[in-house]
Design a protein around this motif. Structure first.
Motif, PDB file in Angstrom:
ATOM      1  N   ASN A  52       0.839  -1.200   0.000  1.00  0.00           N
ATOM      2  CA  ASN A  52       0.000   0.000   0.000  1.00  0.00           C
ATOM      3  C   ASN A  52       0.874   1.250   0.000  1.00  0.00           C
ATOM      4  OD1 ASN A  52      -2.597  -1.330   0.189  1.00  0.00           O
ATOM      5  ND2 ASN A  52      -2.059  -1.819   2.306  1.00  0.00           N
ATOM      6  N   PRO A  53       1.492   1.574  -1.121  1.00  0.00           N
ATOM      7  CA  PRO A  53       2.389   2.737  -1.142  1.00  0.00           C
ATOM      8  C   PRO A  53       1.618   4.046  -0.977  1.00  0.00           C
ATOM      9  CG  PRO A  53       2.020   1.920  -3.359  1.00  0.00           C
ATOM     10  CD  PRO A  53       1.362   0.944  -2.446  1.00  0.00           C
ATOM     11  N   SER A  54       2.151   4.925  -0.192  1.00  0.00           N
ATOM     12  CA  SER A  54       1.590   6.262  -0.022  1.00  0.00           C
ATOM     13  C   SER A  54       2.709   7.183   0.416  1.00  0.00           C
ATOM     14  CB  SER A  54       0.466   6.265   1.012  1.00  0.00           C
ATOM     15  OG  SER A  54       0.982   6.061   2.314  1.00  0.00           O
ATOM     16  N   LYS A  55       2.494   8.455   0.276  1.00  0.00           N
ATOM     17  CA  LYS A  55       3.540   9.407   0.636  1.00  0.00           C
ATOM     18  C   LYS A  55       3.709   9.508   2.143  1.00  0.00           C
ATOM     19  CE  LYS A  55       3.026  11.706  -3.747  1.00  0.00           C
ATOM     20  NZ  LYS A  55       2.503  12.835  -4.521  1.00  0.00           N
ATOM     21  N   GLU A  56       2.617   9.409   2.873  1.00  0.00           N
ATOM     22  CA  GLU A  56       2.732   9.349   4.327  1.00  0.00           C
ATOM     23  C   GLU A  56       3.450   8.063   4.745  1.00  0.00           C
ATOM     24  OE1 GLU A  56      -0.832   9.990   6.508  1.00  0.00           O
ATOM     25  OE2 GLU A  56      -1.566  11.556   5.165  1.00  0.00           O
ATOM     26  N   GLY A  57       3.036   6.953   4.136  1.00  0.00           N
ATOM     27  CA  GLY A  57       3.667   5.679   4.453  1.00  0.00           C
ATOM     28  C   GLY A  57       5.142   5.669   4.127  1.00  0.00           C
ATOM     29  N   PHE A  58       5.532   6.392   3.072  1.00  0.00           N
ATOM     30  CA  PHE A  58       6.937   6.480   2.682  1.00  0.00           C
ATOM     31  C   PHE A  58       7.776   7.087   3.810  1.00  0.00           C
ATOM     32  CE2 PHE A  58      10.061   9.172   0.057  1.00  0.00           C
ATOM     33  CZ  PHE A  58      11.040   8.205   0.116  1.00  0.00           C
ATOM     34  N   LEU A  59       7.292   8.167   4.409  1.00  0.00           N
ATOM     35  CA  LEU A  59       8.041   8.805   5.500  1.00  0.00           C
ATOM     36  C   LEU A  59       8.098   7.909   6.732  1.00  0.00           C
ATOM     37  CD1 LEU A  59       6.929  12.543   5.309  1.00  0.00           C
ATOM     38  CD2 LEU A  59       8.838  11.399   4.183  1.00  0.00           C
ATOM     39  N   TRP A  60       6.975   7.256   7.044  1.00  0.00           N
ATOM     40  CA  TRP A  60       7.003   6.337   8.186  1.00  0.00           C
ATOM     41  C   TRP A  60       7.911   5.145   7.906  1.00  0.00           C
ATOM     42  CZ3 TRP A  60       5.816   7.780  12.752  1.00  0.00           C
ATOM     43  CH2 TRP A  60       4.814   8.716  12.991  1.00  0.00           C
TER      44      TRP A  60
END
Length: 598
Positions: free
Chosen positions: A358-366
């Protein structure tokens, strides 16, 4: 304190635009902090025969400007690798050559071959100190600014609190947090290193990826990796996010293959360009190219296994548990390296898997935070300064989690206390930590009250019109407001740190355990880091998988029934280095006129 000031300057309850002089003032204040710390002692000052990291950086300048490139990583009569031999990737060597030329032009004696060891005149120290400040002014601080503008202009943050071209209070607070974090300032401008360059390149890469300029982001991150190999801490997150995005945004096998191949080719070509001088270097005796042998010489210097499982007193798993399990005496170097590899992969795999799925920009930082913290806690050959790596994504998360961004830099600084005390940076340490704590106190401007939000219990995600309430983070704290929990965490951290500092001042360690105080600091900070890792992984699981889907659906919506909001045009002109997205579909398509068949 800073949040209150910015809110009052912005007006309209903090929703207005700040005066244009605010960001330059923050930039200048951040430089002033660095200049103030640079007046304190540096690593190994006046301590022969090896001195410290200041001498290492100076020596690399001496070697690179006076010896052939092919001998930079080779032990020769002029380059004794046992005396601070180069052990960083090629971009650090090129930087040393460039800075060495500048130093040689101003004070040639400071980099004179073989005769300048331990050279520490006041003028040479000022030149070296200024070079670090210039590096931060060119790389780190503009990159922090680029990230903030990319984040608020990428569609991740939907709240546009300022309609004019001025910056709003929340963005200014995020930039100030990145610019004034004490640990990086103390290490680079006190202890003496150039971490700001690789960290700045990483932030530029993140900004580019947030703007969907994945190719340019890959180039920038490879540059960061080729400046300091410790940037490898972030590689799993970049890999997982870019792979997940490529798989999810492309529906056919062919398009997926082409996207992944394009990114892979970008990485390979960037590495090839950076390493080409060592491949093409010519042996003057045989007039033949070094080829892979030249590349191998560099690689052999980048993984010094002989240094052992960890250095000094680092707040990771191996050091904190060594008094109980005696890892160093029970495991050979090879066994320790394999054990560290297994532990690290185990720690970061769940975060990577979530981001791929589930790629996301928020997930990328976390994911960046979780992977870098996993590396720090379990990898082979970590040292105190490695904590700067998980610190970066913690600061980048300021727009999402102001509490973490205000708390984590204090923990990282405290974990470095044994090193900073050794370098006689106690006064600078206290001043920087207190200043940052005062600035970050109160959270971000306009931050909604956490009084109604429980830890993990209120985070929701929408799928198919149904809303699912997430399970509480810790069942024992399920009913505890998140803001209250963070207050307890901050109080416990400050009380624990103050108590350990007081214990060191008033209670001498027993003769049998002279390093007891350092071990207590290490163990306390390890517990905090482990808690941060658990928190970061939980927060990543709470990220909605539809974050990016919604951001893309808004400008591409074709049915009015969905009620999608048009994307807000970015009112920023992002720093050119990481500005231009690959896809610029920003306007909502007009709905077809009625009258035809439905």
């Amino acid at each position: 304190m800073l949040a209150t000031v910015l809110t009052s300057l912005a007006g309209r309850d903090g929703r207005g635009a700040l005066p244009r002089w605010v960001l330059p003032l923050v930039f200048g204040f951040a430089l002033a902090m660095r200049l103030a710390v640079s007046t304190h002692p540096h690593s190994g000052e006046g301590v022969p025969p090896m001195f410290g990291d200041f001498e290492a950086q100076r020596h690399w300048m001496e070697i690179t400007i006076h010896t052939p490139l092919r001998e930079w990583y080779v032990s020769t009569k002029a380059n004794d690798l046992k005396y601070w031999g180069l052990d960083y990737p090629p971009l650090t060597a090129y930087q040393s050559w460039l800075y060495g030329k500048c130093v040689a032009a101003l004070e040639p004696e400071a980099v004179r071959l073989t005769t300048s060891r331990g050279y520490e005149t006041d003028s040479s120290k000022r030149i070296m100190r200024y070079s670090v400040i210039v590096s931060d002014a060119v790389f780190l601080l503009p990159a922090a600014y680029a990230f903030v503008r990319a984040w608020y202009g990428s569609g991740v943050s939907s709240r546009r609190t300022a309609k004019s071209r001025g910056v709003d209070a929340k963005r200014a607070w995020a930039f100030a947090t990145l610019a004034t974090a004490p640990a990086q300032i103390l290490i680079d401008h006190g202890h003496f290193q150039y971490n700001g360059i690789s960290l700045g390149l990483t932030m530029y890469a993140v900004a580019a990826v947030l703007r969907d300029n994945d190719v340019f982001g890959s180039i920038l991150f490879v540059c960061a990796l080729n400046h300091k190999q410790m940037s490898l801490y972030f590689a799993p997150a970049f890999f997982a996010h870019l792979l997940g995005k490529s798989l999810k945004r492309n529906k056919t096998f062919g398009s997926r293959f082409l996207t992944i191949a394009k990114l892979g080719l970008t990485v390979v070509l960037t590495f090839a360009i950076v390493w080409a001088p060592f491949f093409l270097a010519t042996d003057p005796n045989t007039n033949t190219r070094d080829g892979l042998l030249g590349v191998g010489r560099v690689l052999s210097r980048l993984a010094p296994l002989e240094r052992g499982l960890y250095e000094d007193y680092v707040s990771n798993f191996w050091c904190a548990t060594n008094p109980l399990f005696k890892w160093r005496s029970r495991m050979s170097v090879g066994t320790a390296a394999r054990a560290a590899l297994v532990a690290t992969v185990t720690a970061i795999a769940p975060s990577m898997a979530r981001e791929i799925k589930n790629p996301s920009k928020e997930g990328f930082l976390w994911c960046m935070f979780n992977c870098s913290l996993g590396f720090f806690l379990f990898s082979f050959q970590a040292h105190e300064k490695s904590a700067l790596l998980p610190l970066l994504p913690a600061l980048l998360l300021a727009p999402l989690d102001a509490d973490l961004a205000a708390w984590f830099p204090i923990v990282v600084s405290f974990s470095m206390w044994p090193l900073l005390r050794k370098d006689r940076l106690s006064v600078a340490y206290v001043a920087m930590v207190v200043a940052f704590a005062a600035l970050a106190d109160g959270g971000a401007p306009g931050e909604e009250s956490h009084s109604e939000t429980t830890v993990g219990a209120r985070a929701t995600t929408s799928s198919g019109g149904r809303t699912k309430t997430r399970r509480a983070f810790f069942s024992s704290f399920a009913s505890l407001p998140r803001g209250a929990l963070w207050r307890y965490v901050r109080v416990a951290t400050f009380v624990g740190a103050a108590g350990l500092h007081g214990l060191e001042v008033f209670v001498p360690p027993p003769a049998r355990f002279p390093y007891l105080h350092d071990l207590l600091v290490t163990s306390f900070c390890f517990a905090l880091f482990a808690g941060a890792a658990a928190y970061g992984n939980k927060r990543q699981r709470l990220v909605s998988p539809e974050v990016d889907a919604k951001a893309r659906a808004a400008p591409r919506a074709t049915r009015a029934s969905r009620g999608a909001q048009p994307a807000v045009a970015d009112e920023w002109s992002l720093v050119r280095l990481a500005a231009t997205p690959e896809s610029k579909t920003t306007r909502r398509r007009k709905p077809k006129k009625s009258g035809g068949k439905r």
